[in-house]
Design an enzyme around this catalytic site. Structure first.
Site, PDB file in Angstrom:
ATOM      1  N   GLU A 179     -19.323  90.776 -14.813  1.00 39.53           N
ATOM      2  CA  GLU A 179     -20.490  90.147 -14.181  1.00 39.53           C
ATOM      3  C   GLU A 179     -21.652  90.053 -15.164  1.00 39.53           C
ATOM      4  O   GLU A 179     -22.433  89.106 -15.146  1.00 39.53           O
ATOM      5  CB  GLU A 179     -20.970  90.976 -12.974  1.00 39.53           C
ATOM      6  N   ASP A 184     -16.637  84.917  -2.959  1.00 40.55           N
ATOM      7  CA  ASP A 184     -15.609  84.819  -1.909  1.00 40.55           C
ATOM      8  C   ASP A 184     -16.252  84.750  -0.537  1.00 40.55           C
ATOM      9  O   ASP A 184     -17.376  85.212  -0.345  1.00 40.55           O
ATOM     10  CB  ASP A 184     -14.683  86.044  -1.971  1.00 40.55           C
TER      11      ASP A 184
HETATM   12  N1  ADE Z   1     -18.437  91.432  -4.376  1.00 37.04           N
HETATM   13  C1  ADE Z   1     -17.803  90.254  -4.460  1.00 37.04           C
HETATM   14  N2  ADE Z   1     -17.190  89.963  -3.297  1.00 37.04           N
HETATM   15  C2  ADE Z   1     -17.464  90.981  -2.438  1.00 37.04           C
HETATM   16  C3  ADE Z   1     -17.127  91.262  -1.109  1.00 37.04           C
HETATM   17  N3  ADE Z   1     -16.363  90.442  -0.387  1.00 37.04           N
HETATM   18  N4  ADE Z   1     -17.566  92.409  -0.564  1.00 37.04           N
HETATM   19  C4  ADE Z   1     -18.331  93.247  -1.280  1.00 37.04           C
HETATM   20  N5  ADE Z   1     -18.674  93.044  -2.548  1.00 37.04           N
HETATM   21  C5  ADE Z   1     -18.258  91.906  -3.125  1.00 37.04           C
END
Ligand code: ADE
Length: 241
Positions: A13, A198
């Protein structure tokens, strides 16, 4: 703001922003807890504090405990004017989430996996930590705004969903509330900046979406983080609304 600390969990990241800032690794700072990088931008000092790598599992130390440790060390030693929890996050289709969008925290930051049905502790569990007002910045920089909610799980279960729907959160991560908790205890202004990898209510498995979109979202995060730094640097602490 002359000293800005950015707390991040995963080296993937952080990689685009470390390159964009020409940040240099600092040595000797609590090496078991954090990996520090420093940069100068428009004469302000920028600290990128990575939450380290787990000694036993060898993976990046994601989640709330490393984030809290890292934030404590960053505030104690770097004395920032503001702390930014930056990283990737999940969103929801039902909340209008789009992969690659970047959100700045708005209202407060909460936990959604701390259910404590005891008088007084219910609210303590949820946290509702304060965030810097950032709507004007968001409008200027083209950022979405929303409540960020934190747990130590990538997915969500039915109990999580109840607390998420009660808070009205738009963004789901694994660190922001821990960083915000330490900031509130130590009286340091806080904001979260999160790029969506996501959508947790999408039929494709969350982990598969995360892996497919991590690199793209980290680049988007880096672009927006630089714009946020450039917004913050000329401003005073009370000059955000
Ligand atoms: N970081 C990236 N996607 C995530 C998710 N679905 N839940 C928590 N942290 C995240």
């Amino acid at each position: 703001m002359k000293r800005i600390a950015v707390v991040m969990a995963m080296s993937a990241e952080a990689s685009p922003v470390l390159t964009a800032l020409s940040a240099e690794a600092a040595t000797g700072v609590a090496p078991l807890v954090v990996r520090w990088f420093t940069a100068t931008r428009h004469r302000s000092e920028i600290l990128i504090a990575l939450n380290g790598r787990d000694r036993r599992f060898g993976v990046d130390s994601i989640g709330t405990e490393p984030a809290a440790l890292s934030t404590y060390v960053a505030i104690d030693r770097f004395r920032p004017d503001v702390v930014i929890s930056a990283g990737t996050a999940g969103g929801w289709e039902r909340a209008g989430g789009v992969i690659g969008d970047v959100y700045v925290s708005d209202g407060c930051v909460v936990h959604h996996d701390r259910r404590i049905a005891i008088e007084g502790f219910r609210e303590y569990g949820i946290g509702a930590y304060p965030v810097l007002p950032a709507r004007q910045m968001a409008a200027t920089l083209g950022l979405k705004t929303g409540i960020v909610t934190t747990s130590n799980s990538l997915d969500e279960n039915d109990d999580d969903r109840l607390l998420i729907s009660a808070s009205g959160a738009a963004v789901k991560d694994m660190e922001a509330a821990a960083v915000a908790y330490v900031c509130e205890q130590m009286s340091v202004p806080f904001m979260a900046l999160k790029a969506i990898t996501d959508l947790v209510d999408h039929p494709i498995a969350t982990a598969d979406q995360f892996n497919a979109n991590l690199s793209m979202a980290s680049k988007r995060l880096s672009e927006k983080l630089l714009e946020v730094l450039d917004w913050l640097i000329p401003r005073e602490r009370g000059d955000m609304s």
